[in-house]
Design a protein around this motif. Structure first.
Motif, PDB file in Angstrom:
ATOM      1  N   THR A  57      36.307 -38.716 -55.043  1.00 28.75           N
ATOM      2  CA  THR A  57      34.975 -39.264 -54.815  1.00 28.75           C
ATOM      3  C   THR A  57      34.708 -38.853 -53.432  1.00 28.75           C
ATOM      4  O   THR A  57      35.655 -38.029 -52.633  1.00 28.75           O
ATOM      5  N   GLY A  58      33.643 -38.949 -53.107  1.00 25.33           N
ATOM      6  CA  GLY A  58      32.689 -38.815 -51.780  1.00 25.33           C
ATOM      7  C   GLY A  58      32.635 -39.736 -50.804  1.00 25.33           C
ATOM      8  O   GLY A  58      32.450 -40.969 -51.521  1.00 25.33           O
ATOM      9  N   SER A 107      39.273 -25.456 -58.287  1.00 24.55           N
ATOM     10  CA  SER A 107      37.917 -24.730 -57.688  1.00 24.55           C
ATOM     11  C   SER A 107      36.791 -25.605 -58.342  1.00 24.55           C
ATOM     12  O   SER A 107      35.736 -25.424 -57.665  1.00 24.55           O
ATOM     13  N   PHE A 108      36.776 -26.020 -59.531  1.00 22.18           N
ATOM     14  CA  PHE A 108      35.626 -26.664 -60.061  1.00 22.18           C
ATOM     15  C   PHE A 108      35.060 -27.798 -59.172  1.00 22.18           C
ATOM     16  O   PHE A 108      33.814 -28.027 -59.116  1.00 22.18           O
ATOM     17  N   LEU A 109      35.993 -28.326 -58.199  1.00 26.67           N
ATOM     18  CA  LEU A 109      35.470 -29.641 -57.442  1.00 26.67           C
ATOM     19  C   LEU A 109      34.585 -28.931 -56.067  1.00 26.67           C
ATOM     20  O   LEU A 109      33.899 -29.989 -55.565  1.00 26.67           O
ATOM     21  N   PHE A 113      32.490 -30.573 -53.391  1.00 22.98           N
ATOM     22  CA  PHE A 113      33.002 -30.596 -51.981  1.00 22.98           C
ATOM     23  C   PHE A 113      33.276 -29.223 -51.445  1.00 22.98           C
ATOM     24  O   PHE A 113      33.407 -28.231 -52.332  1.00 22.98           O
ATOM     25  N   SER A 114      33.371 -29.042 -50.153  1.00 18.68           N
ATOM     26  CA  SER A 114      33.552 -27.574 -49.322  1.00 18.68           C
ATOM     27  C   SER A 114      34.989 -27.459 -49.208  1.00 18.68           C
ATOM     28  O   SER A 114      35.660 -26.977 -47.990  1.00 18.68           O
ATOM     29  N   GLY A 115      35.714 -27.764 -50.318  1.00 20.38           N
ATOM     30  CA  GLY A 115      37.131 -27.261 -50.306  1.00 20.38           C
ATOM     31  C   GLY A 115      38.212 -28.739 -50.182  1.00 20.38           C
ATOM     32  O   GLY A 115      37.546 -29.721 -49.800  1.00 20.38           O
ATOM     33  N   LYS A 116      39.347 -28.589 -50.356  1.00 18.84           N
ATOM     34  CA  LYS A 116      40.053 -29.760 -50.376  1.00 18.84           C
ATOM     35  C   LYS A 116      40.239 -30.347 -48.785  1.00 18.84           C
ATOM     36  O   LYS A 116      40.775 -31.394 -48.807  1.00 18.84           O
ATOM     37  N   PRO A 119      35.891 -33.122 -45.015  1.00 16.67           N
ATOM     38  CA  PRO A 119      36.227 -34.472 -44.429  1.00 16.67           C
ATOM     39  C   PRO A 119      35.570 -35.519 -45.350  1.00 16.67           C
ATOM     40  O   PRO A 119      35.973 -37.044 -45.124  1.00 16.67           O
ATOM     41  N   ASN A 120      34.726 -35.434 -46.353  1.00 19.63           N
ATOM     42  CA  ASN A 120      33.784 -36.198 -47.048  1.00 19.63           C
ATOM     43  C   ASN A 120      34.753 -36.710 -48.266  1.00 19.63           C
ATOM     44  O   ASN A 120      34.563 -37.559 -49.118  1.00 19.63           O
ATOM     45  N   LEU A 121      35.937 -35.851 -48.590  1.00 24.71           N
ATOM     46  CA  LEU A 121      36.797 -35.963 -49.678  1.00 24.71           C
ATOM     47  C   LEU A 121      37.805 -37.397 -49.807  1.00 24.71           C
ATOM     48  O   LEU A 121      38.532 -37.429 -48.541  1.00 24.71           O
TER      49      LEU A 121
END
Length: 168
Positions: A57-58, A107-109, A113-116, A119-121
């Motif tokens: 989630t964001g 990678s579908f995420l 999101f801009s990667g794992k 900071p929003n993840l």
């Protein structure tokens, strides 16, 4: 005709996993005390061996803010093609567990999101408190045939299972 089959423990977890195998998309409802509920689509990442459901989630999302105030949520799954349906009530825990993020990351995420390391993840871990399912016993063609036969002969046809799922 329906067969009621209530399942407990590992059998319940296995049934949920089977129902989610072909349909990971849930409609998640939060703000359960107000009308209308707040609803959004979520993709299930995993049901773990303890029966917990995991979602990315964001932190900037409305449901993230709502779940910080009230952890209760309702998930509904519908796989119309296979006539499988699942309703889950539970409580969400918000976490940023790096090990779990690494384990579930795909990678579908990157669409959201801009990667794992974004900071929003965050992750939602849902503890199931109540669940109910409906599941066709046969494929669609057999079910339609049985329903037609039942309509013509007047005999009841056993076409689906349903029941509660208690993972405790």
């Amino acid at each position: 005709m329906e067969t009621t089959e209530d399942l407990m423990g590992k059998e319940a977890i296995d049934k949920i996993a089977k129902l989610l195998a072909n349909n990971k998309l849930a409609m998640m409802a939060t703000k359960l005390d107000s009308m209308p509920f707040s609803v959004c689509p979520m993709t299930t990442q995993e049901i773990d061996s303890n029966g917990k459901l995991w979602f990315f989630t964001g932190k900037d999302s409305e449901h993230y803010r709502e779940l910080q105030k009230d952890k209760r949520l309702h998930l509904t799954y519908a796989n119309q093609g296979d006539q499988e349906y699942l309703s889950i009530y539970g409580k969400a825990k918000i976490t940023e567990n790096r090990q779990k993020i690494d384990e579930l990351w795909s990678s579908f995420l990157e669409v959201w999101f801009s990667g794992k390391d974004d900071p929003n993840l965050a992750l939602l871990c849902v503890t199931i408190e109540d669940a109910y399912y409906w599941d066709q016993k046969h494929n669609k063609a057999v079910t339609i045939f049985k329903m037609a036969k039942s309509a013509i002969t007047g005999e009841k046809s056993d076409t689906n299972d349903q029941g509660t799922l208690n993972i405790k």
